[in-house]
Design an enzyme around this catalytic site. Structure first.
Site, PDB file in Angstrom:
ATOM      1  N   ASP A 117       0.371   0.174  10.112  1.00 27.49           N
ATOM      2  CA  ASP A 117       0.249  -0.067   8.671  1.00 27.49           C
ATOM      3  C   ASP A 117      -1.206  -0.357   8.327  1.00 27.49           C
ATOM      4  O   ASP A 117      -1.882  -1.120   9.014  1.00 27.49           O
ATOM      5  CB  ASP A 117       1.135  -1.244   8.265  1.00 27.49           C
ATOM      6  CG  ASP A 117       1.310  -1.313   6.762  1.00 27.49           C
ATOM      7  OD1 ASP A 117       1.395  -0.249   6.118  1.00 27.49           O
ATOM      8  OD2 ASP A 117       1.365  -2.429   6.228  1.00 27.49           O
ATOM      9  N   HIS A 124      -6.140  -4.237  -3.900  1.00 24.08           N
ATOM     10  CA  HIS A 124      -5.278  -5.140  -3.126  1.00 24.08           C
ATOM     11  C   HIS A 124      -6.116  -6.000  -2.184  1.00 24.08           C
ATOM     12  O   HIS A 124      -5.930  -7.220  -2.114  1.00 24.08           O
ATOM     13  CB  HIS A 124      -4.264  -4.309  -2.337  1.00 24.08           C
ATOM     14  CG  HIS A 124      -3.426  -5.108  -1.385  1.00 24.08           C
ATOM     15  ND1 HIS A 124      -2.474  -6.018  -1.804  1.00 24.08           N
ATOM     16  CD2 HIS A 124      -3.404  -5.148  -0.023  1.00 24.08           C
ATOM     17  CE1 HIS A 124      -1.892  -6.574  -0.748  1.00 24.08           C
ATOM     18  NE2 HIS A 124      -2.445  -6.061   0.347  1.00 24.08           N
ATOM     19  N   ARG A 133      -8.758 -16.273   1.172  1.00 25.05           N
ATOM     20  CA  ARG A 133     -10.058 -16.806   1.609  1.00 25.05           C
ATOM     21  C   ARG A 133     -10.895 -17.156   0.373  1.00 25.05           C
ATOM     22  O   ARG A 133     -11.948 -16.558   0.126  1.00 25.05           O
ATOM     23  CB  ARG A 133     -10.800 -15.765   2.477  1.00 25.05           C
ATOM     24  CG  ARG A 133     -10.090 -15.430   3.797  1.00 25.05           C
ATOM     25  CD  ARG A 133     -10.868 -14.390   4.603  1.00 25.05           C
ATOM     26  NE  ARG A 133     -10.975 -13.124   3.894  1.00 25.05           N
ATOM     27  CZ  ARG A 133     -10.021 -12.183   3.861  1.00 25.05           C
ATOM     28  NH1 ARG A 133      -8.892 -12.366   4.517  1.00 25.05           N
ATOM     29  NH2 ARG A 133     -10.193 -11.062   3.184  1.00 25.05           N
ATOM     30  N   GLU A 191       5.798  -5.184  -0.210  1.00 26.67           N
ATOM     31  CA  GLU A 191       4.554  -4.444  -0.382  1.00 26.67           C
ATOM     32  C   GLU A 191       4.929  -2.998  -0.680  1.00 26.67           C
ATOM     33  O   GLU A 191       5.589  -2.333   0.130  1.00 26.67           O
ATOM     34  CB  GLU A 191       3.661  -4.548   0.865  1.00 26.67           C
ATOM     35  CG  GLU A 191       3.112  -5.964   1.036  1.00 26.67           C
ATOM     36  CD  GLU A 191       2.015  -6.100   2.074  1.00 26.67           C
ATOM     37  OE1 GLU A 191       1.906  -5.224   2.962  1.00 26.67           O
ATOM     38  OE2 GLU A 191       1.264  -7.101   1.998  1.00 26.67           O
ATOM     39  N   GLU A 193       4.349   0.695  -0.761  1.00 23.92           N
ATOM     40  CA  GLU A 193       3.447   1.550   0.008  1.00 23.92           C
ATOM     41  C   GLU A 193       4.016   2.964   0.090  1.00 23.92           C
ATOM     42  O   GLU A 193       5.163   3.228  -0.263  1.00 23.92           O
ATOM     43  CB  GLU A 193       3.292   1.006   1.439  1.00 23.92           C
ATOM     44  CG  GLU A 193       2.801  -0.425   1.491  1.00 23.92           C
ATOM     45  CD  GLU A 193       2.302  -0.842   2.873  1.00 23.92           C
ATOM     46  OE1 GLU A 193       2.023   0.057   3.717  1.00 23.92           O
ATOM     47  OE2 GLU A 193       2.199  -2.059   3.103  1.00 23.92           O
ATOM     48  N   ASP A 225       6.925  -2.651   2.889  1.00 24.35           N
ATOM     49  CA  ASP A 225       6.511  -3.491   4.014  1.00 24.35           C
ATOM     50  C   ASP A 225       6.806  -4.952   3.653  1.00 24.35           C
ATOM     51  O   ASP A 225       5.935  -5.697   3.224  1.00 24.35           O
ATOM     52  CB  ASP A 225       5.007  -3.263   4.267  1.00 24.35           C
ATOM     53  CG  ASP A 225       4.456  -4.126   5.389  1.00 24.35           C
ATOM     54  OD1 ASP A 225       5.240  -4.535   6.260  1.00 24.35           O
ATOM     55  OD2 ASP A 225       3.235  -4.382   5.384  1.00 24.35           O
ATOM     56  N   ARG A 229       5.045 -14.361   3.408  1.00 27.37           N
ATOM     57  CA  ARG A 229       3.655 -14.818   3.244  1.00 27.37           C
ATOM     58  C   ARG A 229       3.371 -16.144   3.939  1.00 27.37           C
ATOM     59  O   ARG A 229       2.249 -16.382   4.394  1.00 27.37           O
ATOM     60  CB  ARG A 229       3.328 -14.956   1.756  1.00 27.37           C
ATOM     61  CG  ARG A 229       3.451 -13.678   0.971  1.00 27.37           C
ATOM     62  CD  ARG A 229       2.558 -12.584   1.511  1.00 27.37           C
ATOM     63  NE  ARG A 229       2.696 -11.370   0.719  1.00 27.37           N
ATOM     64  CZ  ARG A 229       2.221 -10.194   1.102  1.00 27.37           C
ATOM     65  NH1 ARG A 229       1.601 -10.056   2.262  1.00 27.37           N
ATOM     66  NH2 ARG A 229       2.381  -9.137   0.334  1.00 27.37           N
ATOM     67  N   GLN A 232       3.107 -15.371   7.612  1.00 25.90           N
ATOM     68  CA  GLN A 232       1.892 -14.563   7.795  1.00 25.90           C
ATOM     69  C   GLN A 232       0.628 -15.426   7.724  1.00 25.90           C
ATOM     70  O   GLN A 232      -0.272 -15.317   8.568  1.00 25.90           O
ATOM     71  CB  GLN A 232       1.851 -13.484   6.709  1.00 25.90           C
ATOM     72  CG  GLN A 232       0.640 -12.558   6.766  1.00 25.90           C
ATOM     73  CD  GLN A 232       0.590 -11.594   5.573  1.00 25.90           C
ATOM     74  OE1 GLN A 232       1.510 -11.568   4.754  1.00 25.90           O
ATOM     75  NE2 GLN A 232      -0.461 -10.814   5.497  1.00 25.90           N
ATOM     76  N   LYS A 245       5.774  -9.837   9.340  1.00 26.78           N
ATOM     77  CA  LYS A 245       5.976  -8.459   8.882  1.00 26.78           C
ATOM     78  C   LYS A 245       7.056  -7.722   9.683  1.00 26.78           C
ATOM     79  O   LYS A 245       7.653  -6.771   9.182  1.00 26.78           O
ATOM     80  CB  LYS A 245       4.678  -7.658   9.056  1.00 26.78           C
ATOM     81  CG  LYS A 245       3.480  -8.215   8.325  1.00 26.78           C
ATOM     82  CD  LYS A 245       3.407  -7.654   6.919  1.00 26.78           C
ATOM     83  CE  LYS A 245       2.046  -7.929   6.311  1.00 26.78           C
ATOM     84  NZ  LYS A 245       1.934  -7.310   4.989  1.00 26.78           N
ATOM     85  N   THR A 249      11.016  -3.136   7.834  1.00 31.96           N
ATOM     86  CA  THR A 249      10.215  -2.242   6.996  1.00 31.96           C
ATOM     87  C   THR A 249      11.177  -1.173   6.492  1.00 31.96           C
ATOM     88  O   THR A 249      11.828  -0.507   7.295  1.00 31.96           O
ATOM     89  CB  THR A 249       9.086  -1.571   7.813  1.00 31.96           C
ATOM     90  OG1 THR A 249       8.319  -2.577   8.478  1.00 31.96           O
ATOM     91  CG2 THR A 249       8.183  -0.736   6.917  1.00 31.96           C
ATOM     92  N   GLU A 354       0.141 -10.815  -5.264  1.00 34.53           N
ATOM     93  CA  GLU A 354      -0.860 -10.526  -6.293  1.00 34.53           C
ATOM     94  C   GLU A 354      -0.294 -10.694  -7.701  1.00 34.53           C
ATOM     95  O   GLU A 354      -0.964 -11.211  -8.591  1.00 34.53           O
ATOM     96  CB  GLU A 354      -1.359  -9.090  -6.149  1.00 34.53           C
ATOM     97  CG  GLU A 354      -2.207  -8.818  -4.935  1.00 34.53           C
ATOM     98  CD  GLU A 354      -2.434  -7.322  -4.801  1.00 34.53           C
ATOM     99  OE1 GLU A 354      -3.365  -6.808  -5.424  1.00 34.53           O
ATOM    100  OE2 GLU A 354      -1.643  -6.673  -4.082  1.00 34.53           O
TER     101      GLU A 354
HETATM  102 CA    CA Z   1       1.368  -3.629   4.377  1.00 33.53          CA
END
Ligand code: CA
Length: 405
Positions: A117, A124, A133, A191, A193, A225, A229, A232, A245, A249, A354
């Site tokens: 992935d 993003h 961060r 996610e 994708e 995906d 969080r 992760q 993750k 999927t 997001e």
């Molecule tokens: Ca992903």
């Protein structure tokens, strides 16, 4: 309605013809199918009925044998099937070989070899950089504009659309917590994708050049995906995503051949940094590698975002070149995800992290507020691409319901 009477404007008309694997109701046998409108044509049975040489290639239980056959055969088979469906002389022979979608069970269409992935949307990556961060001067990591970043996922947990997703448990620790705890994720996310499906393998030690993308990649599908969080955020430093993750999927049941998307090819965004030659898609003879796919994300039927795939900074051809640059070989059935698709606008973001800015700004849905997913939520990704003469090419949707762990 008979299978050949596909309404004008149907995104699954004769210009599309994606491939999948199905079982007729009451049977467990897995058969290769081609979708036309709301019907599925039993491809191997049609080949047999018409005396086509592709009968054995189109025999199940997966698409892998067909995927391995290569670009010239993919084109020949697509031409043949188009002729079976559009030439009335063949209709009497193949009409009984169609099933309505409501009369079949759809399966994972190919045996997934490796799953990788990527992280190819600049929007993003900038948003996630700011969220994860906040103290960094630049939300992009120093490597981001020089190579498509990726991680290896877990191919054994790739599931077909319609499969329930069990809320994962794991270890988490918020920065303010004194110690980690173990339990069901409280920040379960999606996610949105696009997944690319490799057909033709490559030799160990031989990188695949940018210009050879279409010789190896058969087609694409929508991919979710799923991401925990909280798991992760605690586990990902320094080796990247792992258990946050790998629990599931989801992919669509239909693989759209690249040939159906010729009119959707677009140039990717302008490159802001010079690229090393193996990734340089501005070089003469390299075709534009972007695809104009209009994705829609719905939670419990309510559309929350419409991410545009054309905004992806890194293309699928560059990702293929990157993942083989060290000589790693491809296998039939390799699947690689584009990375979350997020456009520049707020309602074009491809994940809740997001969309809600890490839970700070919950979404207002008809059935209540959502920072992250609740048990029972059904997430559905759908998409279309421009085709010839103003027609739309539909991608198979990918849907999944969250259930308690
Ligand atoms: Ca992903």
């Amino acid at each position: 309605m008979p299978p050949f009477d596909v309404p004008e404007g149907d995104p699954f008309g004769t210009h599309n013809l994606p491939y999948g694997v199905f079982s007729p109701s009451g049977s467990t046998e897995r058969r290769v199918g081609v979708r036309l409108g709301d019907h599925v044509l039993d491809a191997a049975a049609a080949a047999a009925a018409l005396g086509s040489p592709y009968h054995s290639l189109l025999t199940g239980p997966t698409l892998n044998q067909f995927l391995a056959a290569g670009r010239a055969t993919w084109s020949d088979v697509r031409r043949a099937i188009t002729s079976w469906i559009t030439n009335p002389a063949h209709h009497e022979a193949i009409e009984p070989l169609f099933r309505h979608l409501s009369e079949v069970t759809l399966h994972l269409p190919f045996e997934v070899a490796d799953y990788v992935d990527f992280y190819a949307s600049e929007n993003h990556a900038r948003n996630v950089g700011q969220i994860f961060r906040p103290d960094s001067a630049d939300p992009l990591t120093p490597n981001w504009k020089h190579l498509p970043i990726g991680y290896h996922g877990r191919s054994g947990t790739v599931v077909v659309s319609g499969t329930d997703v069990v809320r994962p448990s794991g270890q988490r620790k918020a920065p303010t917590d004194p110690a980690p705890v173990f339990g069901p994720s409280v920040r379960l996310d999606i996610e949105a994708e696009v997944g690319f499906v490799v057909g033709v393998p490559s030799r160990l030690g031989s990188p695949v050049a940018l210009g050879d993308f279409r010789e190896h990649v058969f087609g694409l599908c929508l991919l979710n995906d799923w991401s925990a969080r909280d798991i992760q955020a605690w586990e990902y430093v320094p080796l990247g995503p792992f258990l946050g993750k790998s629990f599931a999927t989801s992919v669509s049941a239909w693989i759209t051949p690249l040939e159906a998307l010729e009119h959707a090819r677009v140039a990717p965004p302008e490159r802001t940094h010079p690229l090393l030659p193996y990734l340089d898609d501005s070089a003469p003879g390299i075709e534009p590698g972007g695809y104009d796919l209009r994705i829609s994300v719905a939670i419990n039927g309510h559309v929350v975002s419409e991410p545009p795939f054309s905004t992806m900074y890194w293309t699928a051809a560059q990702q293929l070149a990157q993942m083989t640059a060290n000589g790693a070989s491809l296998r039939t059935g390799d699947l690689y995800g584009s990375g979350t698709v997020s456009g520049p606008e707020e309602r074009q973001r491809g994940c809740l992290l997001e969309l809600t800015w890490s839970g700070r700004d919950p979404l207002e849905l008809p059935d209540g507020k959502r920072a992250f997913l609740e048990d029972g939520d059904v997430v559905t990704l759908s998409a279309w691409a421009p085709g010839a003469d103003g027609r739309r090419v539909g991608l198979g949707e990918v849907s999944g319901r969250v259930v308690a762990g």
